[in-house]
Design a protein around this motif. Structure first.
Motif, PDB file in Angstrom:
ATOM      1  N   UNK A  76       0.808  -1.224   0.000  1.00 36.53           N
ATOM      2  CA  UNK A  76       0.000   0.000   0.000  1.00 36.53           C
ATOM      3  C   UNK A  76       0.844   1.277   0.000  1.00 36.53           C
ATOM      4  N   UNK A  77       1.937   1.299   0.770  1.00 36.90           N
ATOM      5  CA  UNK A  77       2.812   2.477   0.760  1.00 36.90           C
ATOM      6  C   UNK A  77       3.425   2.687  -0.618  1.00 36.90           C
ATOM      7  N   UNK A  78       3.828   1.587  -1.259  1.00 32.98           N
ATOM      8  CA  UNK A  78       4.423   1.693  -2.592  1.00 32.98           C
ATOM      9  C   UNK A  78       3.401   2.207  -3.600  1.00 32.98           C
ATOM     10  N   UNK A  79       2.171   1.719  -3.508  1.00 31.39           N
ATOM     11  CA  UNK A  79       1.131   2.155  -4.438  1.00 31.39           C
ATOM     12  C   UNK A  79       0.921   3.663  -4.331  1.00 31.39           C
ATOM     13  N   UNK A  84       1.649   8.984  -6.826  1.00 33.78           N
ATOM     14  CA  UNK A  84       2.168  10.357  -6.816  1.00 33.78           C
ATOM     15  C   UNK A  84       3.066  10.594  -8.023  1.00 33.78           C
ATOM     16  N   UNK A  85       3.936   9.646  -8.311  1.00 33.38           N
ATOM     17  CA  UNK A  85       4.849   9.786  -9.451  1.00 33.38           C
ATOM     18  C   UNK A  85       4.072   9.794 -10.768  1.00 33.38           C
ATOM     19  N   UNK A  86       3.071   8.922 -10.875  1.00 35.89           N
ATOM     20  CA  UNK A  86       2.276   8.847 -12.096  1.00 35.89           C
ATOM     21  C   UNK A  86       1.480  10.127 -12.329  1.00 35.89           C
ATOM     22  N   UNK A  87       0.931  10.695 -11.270  1.00 34.88           N
ATOM     23  CA  UNK A  87       0.196  11.960 -11.412  1.00 34.88           C
ATOM     24  C   UNK A  87       1.103  13.073 -11.902  1.00 34.88           C
ATOM     25  N   UNK A  94      -1.751   3.204 -22.030  1.00 34.76           N
ATOM     26  CA  UNK A  94      -3.076   2.877 -22.559  1.00 34.76           C
ATOM     27  C   UNK A  94      -3.893   2.057 -21.573  1.00 34.76           C
ATOM     28  N   UNK A  95      -3.238   1.564 -20.504  1.00 37.86           N
ATOM     29  CA  UNK A  95      -3.964   0.797 -19.504  1.00 37.86           C
ATOM     30  C   UNK A  95      -3.164   0.744 -18.214  1.00 37.86           C
ATOM     31  N   UNK A  96      -3.877   0.471 -17.130  1.00 36.71           N
ATOM     32  CA  UNK A  96      -3.268   0.091 -15.849  1.00 36.71           C
ATOM     33  C   UNK A  96      -3.682  -1.359 -15.631  1.00 36.71           C
ATOM     34  N   UNK A  97      -2.728  -2.243 -15.426  1.00 32.92           N
ATOM     35  CA  UNK A  97      -3.058  -3.663 -15.331  1.00 32.92           C
ATOM     36  C   UNK A  97      -2.130  -4.347 -14.343  1.00 32.92           C
ATOM     37  N   UNK A  98      -2.651  -5.364 -13.658  1.00 30.51           N
ATOM     38  CA  UNK A  98      -1.841  -6.102 -12.699  1.00 30.51           C
ATOM     39  C   UNK A  98      -2.712  -6.712 -11.621  1.00 30.51           C
ATOM     40  N   UNK A 104      -6.515  -1.748  -8.018  1.00 28.61           N
ATOM     41  CA  UNK A 104      -7.696  -1.075  -7.483  1.00 28.61           C
ATOM     42  C   UNK A 104      -7.296   0.131  -6.639  1.00 28.61           C
ATOM     43  N   UNK A 105      -6.305  -0.051  -5.772  1.00 30.93           N
ATOM     44  CA  UNK A 105      -5.848   1.055  -4.930  1.00 30.93           C
ATOM     45  C   UNK A 105      -5.199   2.146  -5.787  1.00 30.93           C
ATOM     46  N   UNK A 106      -4.405   1.728  -6.755  1.00 32.89           N
ATOM     47  CA  UNK A 106      -3.725   2.689  -7.625  1.00 32.89           C
ATOM     48  C   UNK A 106      -4.740   3.515  -8.406  1.00 32.89           C
ATOM     49  N   UNK A 107      -5.771   2.853  -8.926  1.00 29.43           N
ATOM     50  CA  UNK A 107      -6.768   3.563  -9.713  1.00 29.43           C
ATOM     51  C   UNK A 107      -7.593   4.519  -8.856  1.00 29.43           C
TER      52      UNK A 107
END
Length: 282
Positions: A76-79, A84-87, A94-98, A104-107
């Motif tokens: 969770x801390x890593x997500x 933050x970095x992605x924003x 084209x997608x978030x996948x994994x 779910x948390x990342x999205x």
């Protein structure tokens, strides 16, 4: 040495540490592991950056940021750090996948700035097989596609992609990148199909990601006029046989939870659910 909780873009010298994280979950991480084993961590060769998250100086989580955004063994801390970095970077994928929990948390963190998504597939069972089925004979007509058969396999690949993703892979660059990927799999001997006497593809699938420990079947497709006629299960058994014999001891795939016929077929061939992926499509 990093002695606090932080993240950074990994460099080629971080390869050994990154592979140690990837190898913790060989099935779930097969896609990214296969790319890293071939390309290392150089962003140009890898096709994206690899972000690393450190706790007390130890690399604990990763995130591949290329055409897809893929959290890997992400706490969770890593997500939160990856979000933050992605924003800050802005959406380039084209997608978030994994794995479903991490995605779910990342999205949830990214949706206010990146949303809305074109589609969210919140649960895609991750399935694995390590042996051949005892009651389904492999289709003897499923075979490797030859390099001179690109014109035969491409229409089926385009149809599969369009049906699965909802957009054509020929959009944008005219399909150059997609055609190159299909050609890469054909050249590697990892594209399989049953072709009828008229040269039409009846069934097809590819072994996409591949490492020595696990590989992933993708792009499974049956021509519409052949659906419901018992083509899929023997076809999958044939591809599974190739995969186990030539590629890796564990064969995986992930499937949309709403695709009941496909899930039933995979269960018949011996695939068992071991987790779930999630995909956010833009």
């Amino acid at each position: 040495m990093l002695t606090q909780t932080t993240s950074r873009v990994l460099e080629p010298s971080d390869l050994e540490a990154a592979l140690a994280v990837l190898n913790r979950e060989p099935v779930a991480n097969a896609f990214v592991t296969s790319r890293v084993q071939i390309a290392g961590l150089d962003p140009w060769r890898l096709g994206g950056e690899m972000w690393g998250f450190y706790e007390d100086g130890m690399l604990t989580s990763l995130c591949y940021a290329g055409a897809n955004l893929v959290p890997i063994c992400a706490t969770p801390k890593a997500v939160r750090s990856f979000a933050d970095r992605a924003r800050r970077a802005g959406r380039r994928c084209s997608s978030v996948v994994g794995p479903a929990e991490a995605v779910s948390q990342l999205w949830r963190l990214l949706e206010p700035s990146w949303g809305p998504a074109r589609e969210v597939r919140s649960r895609q069972p991750l399935m694995v097989a390590d042996r051949m089925p005892v009651d389904i004979a492999p289709d003897p007509y499923v075979r490797r596609i030859r390099k001179d058969e690109m014109d035969t396999i491409m229409p089926a690949c385009v149809a599969m992609f369009t049906e699965e993703v909802g957009v054509s892979p020929l959009a944008g660059d005219g399909g150059l990148l997609y055609q190159a990927r299909v050609a890469e799999l054909v050249s590697a001997g990892r594209s399989f199909a049953r072709v009828d006497e008229h040269g039409k593809v009846v069934f097809k699938a590819e072994i996409g990601a591949a490492t020595s420990r696990a590989c992933q079947i993708q792009g499974v497709w049956v021509a519409p006029e052949y659906r419901g006629r018992g083509v899929a299960a023997p076809g999958m058994a044939a591809v599974l046989r190739y995969a186990l014999a030539d590629v890796a001891p564990l064969v995986s795939l992930y499937v949309n939870d709403f695709n009941t016929p496909a899930r039933r077929t995979y269960h018949r061939v011996g695939f068992q659910e071991i987790g779930a992926f999630m995909s956010v499509l833009f």
